[in-house]
Design a protein around this motif. Structure first.
Motif, PDB file in Angstrom:
ATOM      1  N   LEU A  17       0.830  -1.202   0.000  1.00 55.56           N
ATOM      2  CA  LEU A  17       0.000   0.000   0.000  1.00 55.56           C
ATOM      3  C   LEU A  17       0.863   1.250   0.000  1.00 55.56           C
ATOM      4  O   LEU A  17       0.533   2.249  -0.648  1.00 55.56           O
ATOM      5  CB  LEU A  17      -0.932  -0.009   1.220  1.00 55.56           C
ATOM      6  N   THR A  18       1.988   1.218   0.718  1.00 54.07           N
ATOM      7  CA  THR A  18       2.898   2.369   0.766  1.00 54.07           C
ATOM      8  C   THR A  18       3.547   2.603  -0.595  1.00 54.07           C
ATOM      9  O   THR A  18       3.682   3.747  -1.049  1.00 54.07           O
ATOM     10  CB  THR A  18       3.993   2.138   1.825  1.00 54.07           C
ATOM     11  N   GLU A  19       3.955   1.527  -1.250  1.00 58.94           N
ATOM     12  CA  GLU A  19       4.638   1.646  -2.534  1.00 58.94           C
ATOM     13  C   GLU A  19       3.672   1.950  -3.672  1.00 58.94           C
ATOM     14  O   GLU A  19       4.030   2.631  -4.626  1.00 58.94           O
ATOM     15  CB  GLU A  19       5.395   0.353  -2.838  1.00 58.94           C
ATOM     16  N   HIS A  20       2.440   1.452  -3.564  1.00 57.69           N
ATOM     17  CA  HIS A  20       1.446   1.665  -4.633  1.00 57.69           C
ATOM     18  C   HIS A  20       0.128   2.115  -4.015  1.00 57.69           C
ATOM     19  O   HIS A  20      -0.820   1.324  -3.882  1.00 57.69           O
ATOM     20  CB  HIS A  20       1.237   0.375  -5.428  1.00 57.69           C
ATOM     21  N   PRO A  21       0.044   3.383  -3.594  1.00 60.88           N
ATOM     22  CA  PRO A  21      -1.152   3.862  -2.875  1.00 60.88           C
ATOM     23  C   PRO A  21      -2.434   3.831  -3.709  1.00 60.88           C
ATOM     24  O   PRO A  21      -3.526   3.781  -3.162  1.00 60.88           O
ATOM     25  CB  PRO A  21      -0.783   5.304  -2.483  1.00 60.88           C
ATOM     26  N   ASP A  22      -2.305   3.879  -5.051  1.00 59.19           N
ATOM     27  CA  ASP A  22      -3.502   3.907  -5.895  1.00 59.19           C
ATOM     28  C   ASP A  22      -3.913   2.519  -6.380  1.00 59.19           C
ATOM     29  O   ASP A  22      -4.915   2.379  -7.087  1.00 59.19           O
ATOM     30  CB  ASP A  22      -3.252   4.819  -7.113  1.00 59.19           C
ATOM     31  N   LYS A  23      -3.142   1.530  -6.017  1.00 63.88           N
ATOM     32  CA  LYS A  23      -3.420   0.176  -6.493  1.00 63.88           C
ATOM     33  C   LYS A  23      -4.516  -0.486  -5.650  1.00 63.88           C
ATOM     34  O   LYS A  23      -4.593  -0.287  -4.442  1.00 63.88           O
ATOM     35  CB  LYS A  23      -2.138  -0.651  -6.420  1.00 63.88           C
ATOM     36  N   ILE A  24      -5.388  -1.255  -6.329  1.00 66.21           N
ATOM     37  CA  ILE A  24      -6.396  -2.049  -5.607  1.00 66.21           C
ATOM     38  C   ILE A  24      -5.698  -3.298  -5.076  1.00 66.21           C
ATOM     39  O   ILE A  24      -5.174  -4.108  -5.849  1.00 66.21           O
ATOM     40  CB  ILE A  24      -7.557  -2.445  -6.535  1.00 66.21           C
ATOM     41  N   ILE A  25      -5.657  -3.428  -3.758  1.00 66.29           N
ATOM     42  CA  ILE A  25      -4.894  -4.507  -3.127  1.00 66.29           C
ATOM     43  C   ILE A  25      -5.851  -5.612  -2.689  1.00 66.29           C
ATOM     44  O   ILE A  25      -6.743  -5.383  -1.857  1.00 66.29           O
ATOM     45  CB  ILE A  25      -4.090  -3.979  -1.926  1.00 66.29           C
ATOM     46  N   SER A  26      -5.680  -6.769  -3.269  1.00 66.91           N
ATOM     47  CA  SER A  26      -6.474  -7.940  -2.879  1.00 66.91           C
ATOM     48  C   SER A  26      -5.600  -9.185  -3.018  1.00 66.91           C
ATOM     49  O   SER A  26      -4.774  -9.273  -3.932  1.00 66.91           O
ATOM     50  CB  SER A  26      -7.725  -8.071  -3.754  1.00 66.91           C
ATOM     51  N   LYS A  27      -5.782 -10.130  -2.098  1.00 69.34           N
ATOM     52  CA  LYS A  27      -4.998 -11.364  -2.088  1.00 69.34           C
ATOM     53  C   LYS A  27      -5.927 -12.556  -1.830  1.00 69.34           C
ATOM     54  O   LYS A  27      -6.915 -12.445  -1.089  1.00 69.34           O
ATOM     55  CB  LYS A  27      -3.929 -11.315  -0.989  1.00 69.34           C
ATOM     56  N   LYS A  28      -5.577 -13.675  -2.424  1.00 69.19           N
ATOM     57  CA  LYS A  28      -6.312 -14.910  -2.168  1.00 69.19           C
ATOM     58  C   LYS A  28      -5.382 -15.870  -1.439  1.00 69.19           C
ATOM     59  O   LYS A  28      -4.258 -16.123  -1.890  1.00 69.19           O
ATOM     60  CB  LYS A  28      -6.784 -15.534  -3.483  1.00 69.19           C
ATOM     61  N   TYR A  29      -5.843 -16.378  -0.295  1.00 69.14           N
ATOM     62  CA  TYR A  29      -5.022 -17.277   0.514  1.00 69.14           C
ATOM     63  C   TYR A  29      -5.679 -18.656   0.552  1.00 69.14           C
ATOM     64  O   TYR A  29      -6.872 -18.787   0.883  1.00 69.14           O
ATOM     65  CB  TYR A  29      -4.873 -16.718   1.925  1.00 69.14           C
ATOM     66  N   PRO A  30      -4.928 -19.717   0.249  1.00 70.48           N
ATOM     67  CA  PRO A  30      -5.528 -21.061   0.143  1.00 70.48           C
ATOM     68  C   PRO A  30      -5.844 -21.712   1.477  1.00 70.48           C
ATOM     69  O   PRO A  30      -6.726 -22.574   1.555  1.00 70.48           O
ATOM     70  CB  PRO A  30      -4.461 -21.850  -0.619  1.00 70.48           C
ATOM     71  N   ASN A  31      -5.135 -21.334   2.539  1.00 68.46           N
ATOM     72  CA  ASN A  31      -5.352 -22.019   3.820  1.00 68.46           C
ATOM     73  C   ASN A  31      -5.096 -21.067   4.979  1.00 68.46           C
ATOM     74  O   ASN A  31      -4.030 -21.068   5.595  1.00 68.46           O
ATOM     75  CB  ASN A  31      -4.449 -23.241   3.938  1.00 68.46           C
ATOM     76  N   ALA A  32      -6.049 -20.195   5.244  1.00 65.91           N
ATOM     77  CA  ALA A  32      -5.957 -19.267   6.368  1.00 65.91           C
ATOM     78  C   ALA A  32      -6.846 -19.763   7.500  1.00 65.91           C
ATOM     79  O   ALA A  32      -7.755 -20.578   7.300  1.00 65.91           O
ATOM     80  CB  ALA A  32      -6.389 -17.873   5.930  1.00 65.91           C
ATOM     81  N   THR A  33      -6.569 -19.283   8.707  1.00 66.55           N
ATOM     82  CA  THR A  33      -7.364 -19.653   9.879  1.00 66.55           C
ATOM     83  C   THR A  33      -7.933 -18.388  10.500  1.00 66.55           C
ATOM     84  O   THR A  33      -7.198 -17.440  10.761  1.00 66.55           O
ATOM     85  CB  THR A  33      -6.516 -20.411  10.903  1.00 66.55           C
ATOM     86  N   ILE A  34      -9.233 -18.370  10.718  1.00 66.22           N
ATOM     87  CA  ILE A  34      -9.936 -17.199  11.253  1.00 66.22           C
ATOM     88  C   ILE A  34     -10.456 -17.513  12.646  1.00 66.22           C
ATOM     89  O   ILE A  34     -10.982 -18.607  12.910  1.00 66.22           O
ATOM     90  CB  ILE A  34     -11.112 -16.799  10.346  1.00 66.22           C
ATOM     91  N   LEU A  35     -10.331 -16.546  13.555  1.00 72.37           N
ATOM     92  CA  LEU A  35     -10.849 -16.650  14.922  1.00 72.37           C
ATOM     93  C   LEU A  35     -11.827 -15.531  15.171  1.00 72.37           C
ATOM     94  O   LEU A  35     -11.563 -14.364  14.838  1.00 72.37           O
ATOM     95  CB  LEU A  35      -9.700 -16.584  15.930  1.00 72.37           C
ATOM     96  N   PHE A  36     -12.973 -15.903  15.776  1.00 74.85           N
ATOM     97  CA  PHE A  36     -13.924 -14.920  16.276  1.00 74.85           C
ATOM     98  C   PHE A  36     -14.104 -15.158  17.776  1.00 74.85           C
ATOM     99  O   PHE A  36     -14.152 -16.316  18.227  1.00 74.85           O
ATOM    100  CB  PHE A  36     -15.294 -15.064  15.590  1.00 74.85           C
ATOM    101  N   THR A  37     -14.223 -14.065  18.514  1.00 72.81           N
ATOM    102  CA  THR A  37     -14.547 -14.168  19.922  1.00 72.81           C
ATOM    103  C   THR A  37     -15.413 -12.992  20.315  1.00 72.81           C
ATOM    104  O   THR A  37     -15.244 -11.881  19.787  1.00 72.81           O
ATOM    105  CB  THR A  37     -13.277 -14.211  20.807  1.00 72.81           C
ATOM    106  N   ASP A  38     -16.360 -13.222  21.236  1.00 74.59           N
ATOM    107  CA  ASP A  38     -17.124 -12.102  21.772  1.00 74.59           C
ATOM    108  C   ASP A  38     -17.468 -12.388  23.226  1.00 74.59           C
ATOM    109  O   ASP A  38     -17.254 -13.502  23.726  1.00 74.59           O
ATOM    110  CB  ASP A  38     -18.375 -11.819  20.937  1.00 74.59           C
ATOM    111  N   ILE A  39     -17.948 -11.364  23.881  1.00 80.22           N
ATOM    112  CA  ILE A  39     -18.258 -11.458  25.311  1.00 80.22           C
ATOM    113  C   ILE A  39     -19.689 -11.976  25.478  1.00 80.22           C
ATOM    114  O   ILE A  39     -20.631 -11.446  24.864  1.00 80.22           O
ATOM    115  CB  ILE A  39     -18.092 -10.091  25.996  1.00 80.22           C
TER     116      ILE A  39
END
Length: 472
Positions: free
Chosen positions: A282-304
């Motif tokens: 983002l710093t090097e290309h501020p006008d570029k649309i930044i999107s990435k696809k990750y094949p094996n990510a892990t997501i955590l959700f927590t709430d009170i």
């Protein structure tokens, strides 16, 4: 020696006239002289030429009869008397410029030089009047030059002007550069000495010759003085430029340091919001649309658990304070364990690992360890707080898409079924338990203990298996 000068004085004077004309030409083309000083020295050299030309013409045509020679002799003698006055006036101009320049002030003429100018003006007026009344000199019927009793005035006036100039020089002696002190003194004193020596000797223009020689010598020293002044000024300018350069270097260094600190702060702030690779891009290309696809990510959700009811019984300050304490603990742990915090929405906290293009990564196990730490953080919070809280934690692994949304108040977010399922794992979990999907279970099976599976209904996905981590 005297006989030699008498015999060859015309040749000597002709030679000196040539030297003076050459000096006058050099004065005009000398770039190192300021305009006022150049005018004064040029007038001095031309007056010196006239001071020699007049006696040469007079000696050549004295005694010739005829009306033409009558005027030639009279003009030559008039110039002979006028030339020293012009030379002294030129020298006054030079002293005026020299003293005002050395004082670094406006051209304020010393009173003594003004007095010398007035005396010279009187001398010129008297010389003109003497051409009509003959009280300086006259010519007889054979065109022979004859001195009058009033000639003493023509001698006293330049002598008085010389004395005034000498007094002025010695009164301002320290203001005069050392390089020109001696030639200036010689220029004024030599004529006096030669005039005294010439009194018992007739037929020789020793004073004229000596003054002209001093005028030539004076030019040499004046040019040398001007060269040294320019060299000194150049040296001072270089010192000023060097000091200015050093000041600029210091300022540039300070500004560079400030800019580096500001950049580091901005970079740290950006890294608090975005993963490091995304922040760099983002710093090097501020006008570029930044999107990435990750094949094996892990997501955590927590709430009170029961946060809505809990917050209704607390003041707004107490609610914000409690949330800030919890989120701060979670953020600290995320930073220590290399977990990417995605965002917080109210009491919900979202984090991710495995944001890499490599499908084979230990993100799932890393996230489970992080989740165990979150339970410890809550217990630590409850030990110190009067408000007791519990959290639910849900984890899922799989492919997803991540990117930066917006340009001003941008946000880094993730999307896909993996995110949705992780959210369902959290919402169908138990307080103070870690509920994981089958994908996460398969990636961490045998590394940490689980119990299950338990069938759960996931909106849009149907039935899925969930597992609870066994914790001490």
């Amino acid at each position: 020696m005297i006989h030699f000068l008498i015999k060859y004085q015309k040749l000597i004077m002709i030679f000196l006239m040539g030297a003076c004309l050459l000096t006058g030409f050099l004065v005009l083309i000398t770039k190192n002289l300021c305009s006022h000083r150049k005018i004064a020295i040029f007038m001095l050299e031309i007056s010196a030429v006239l001071y020699l030309l007049a006696p040469v013409v007079f000696l050549t045509y004295e005694g010739f009869s005829g009306n033409l020679f009558k005027w030639i002799l009279r003009i030559s003698k008039f110039v002979d008397y006028l030339s020293p006055l012009l030379m002294l006036f030129s020298f006054c101009l030079y002293l005026r410029d020299l003293l005002s320049f050395e004082k670094h002030e406006s051209h304020e003429t010393p009173v003594l030089l003004i007095a010398a100018d007035i005396i010279l003006l009187i001398g010129v007026i008297l010389l003109i009047l003497s051409q009509f009344f003959g009280f300086y000199y006259y010519f007889d019927e054979f065109n022979h030059y004859q001195r009058s009793n009033g000639r003493i005035i023509a001698t006293v006036i330049p002598a008085l002007c010389l004395v005034i100039q000498i007094i002025c020089i010695f009164s301002k002696y320290k203001q005069i550069p050392k390089r020109v002190r001696l030639p200036i003194v010689l220029f004024l004193t030599i004529p006096i000495v030669t005039s005294i020596l010439q009194i018992p000797i007739h037929g020789i223009y020793l004073t004229n010759i000596s003054i002209v020689c001093m005028a030539i010598v004076l030019y040499v020293f004046i040019v040398q003085d001007s060269n040294e002044e320019i060299e000194l000024a150049h040296k001072r300018e270089m010192e000023i430029l060097e000091n200015h350069k050093k000041d600029l270097e210091i300022k540039v260094e300070e500004r560079t340091r400030e800019l580096r600190i500001a950049n580091e702060k901005a970079e740290n702030l950006l890294l608090n919001i975005l993963p490091e690779p995304i922040a760099r891009e983002l710093t090097e290309h501020p006008d570029k649309i930044i999107s990435k696809k990750y094949p094996n990510a892990t997501i955590l959700f927590t709430d009170i658990v029961g946060f809505t009811k809990m917050s209704s019984e607390m003041t707004s300050e107490e609610t914000v304070y409690m949330l800030n304490e919890i989120v701060t603990l979670f953020d600290k742990r995320a930073k220590e364990e290399g977990i990417e915090k995605i965002k917080t929405i109210g009491d919900a906290y979202m984090a991710a690992t495995g944001l890499t293009t490599k499908a084979d990564n230990n993100g799932a196990l890393k996230m489970i360890r992080f989740a165990v730490g979150l339970l410890r953080d809550v217990k630590q919070f409850n030990e110190k707080s009067s408000v007791q809280i519990q959290i639910r934690i849900g984890i899922n692994s799989g492919n997803l898409v991540a990117g930066v949304i917006g340009k001003s108040k941008f946000i880094y977010d993730v999307w896909g079924d993996t995110v949705n399922v992780a959210s369902r794992m959290e919402s169908t979990g138990k307080p103070m338990h870690i509920h994981v999907s089958e994908n996460t279970f398969l990636q961490t099976k045998g590394k940490v203990p689980f119990k299950g599976p338990y069938a759960i209904e996931v909106k849009g996905k149907g039935q899925m298996n969930g597992y609870f981590l066994l914790t001490k």
